[in-house]
Design an enzyme around this catalytic site. Structure first.
Site: not given
Length: 216
Positions: A80, A99, A101, A126, A166
């Site tokens: 990725e 990134h 999961h 926030y 994802h």
């Protein structure tokens, strides 16, 4: 500066990535070999390598890519890595991409009926400050480079994206800012799931605008 001669100059960036990776893993925001991080390093980008665990990756194991996503040094990068390059191209002021999961954000990414332009409501101040609006991108298989142009287009106006089925990916002005945003996104996803079926009182459009980061 050549890739080889830049290795020593990148020591601080390498150590910052490893510290952030350990923190994400130890707090359960990643698991197994999921998740990846990147930081700009001059004209190149340091990124975690393919198949690595954020709990065990070492500074000397990081990959080096350019802003097209091409591998230029070190171990083979995450599949990725092209996505990190896409966000950094789209956001010239950003210096880092995170990134994950993470469980609750990934769960939300699997839900039907989400607003593709605003996948999570602004439940907290926030979230409005650190994330803003959260676009939901269509599903692409992991490593599918067709995701790159779609992500790059959305990232021009949004620092955080949610990838369908994802998880989240966030660009930040610093690695710390990207970490804060991805964690705020995860906590808001948790609140969203906890409150499903209950009456909620998200921030109003006016309240949201007042909190918006002008750099996002």
């Amino acid at each position: 500066m050549s890739v080889e001669s830049g290795t020593g100059a990148m020591r601080a960036e390498r150590e910052a990535i490893v510290a952030a990776a350990r923190s994400l893993f130890q707090r359960g925001l990643t698991h197994g070999s999921t998740g990846n991080l990147s930081v700009r390093a001059g004209e190149h980008v340091l990124v975690t390598p393919t198949g690595s665990s954020l709990g065990t990756v070492e500074a000397d194991e990081l990959s080096l890519i350019d802003l097209t996503g091409a591998h230029v040094g070190g171990p083979k990068p995450s599949k990725e890595a092209f996505l990190h390059a896409a966000l950094l191209r789209a956001r010239p002021r950003a210096t880092a991409v995170v990134h994950t999961h993470s469980t609750h954000a990934a769960a939300v990414s699997c839900m039907d009926g989400l607003d593709p332009d605003d996948a999570l409501p602004p439940l907290t101040a926030y979230f409005a400050m650190r994330v803003g609006r959260l676009p939901l991108l269509p599903y692409y298989a992991p490593g599918d480079r067709a995701l790159g142009p779609a992500a790059e287009e959305k990232a021009r106006t949004h620092p955080a994206l949610l990838l369908s089925n994802h998880g989240p990916i966030v660009a930040g002005a610093s690695l710390g800012a990207a970490l804060d945003a991805v964690e705020e996104l995860e906590e808001t996803a948790k609140l969203f799931l906890l409150l499903r079926g209950l009456p909620t009182r998200p921030l109003t459009a006016e309240q949201r605008r007042a909190l918006a980061d002008p750099l996002n």
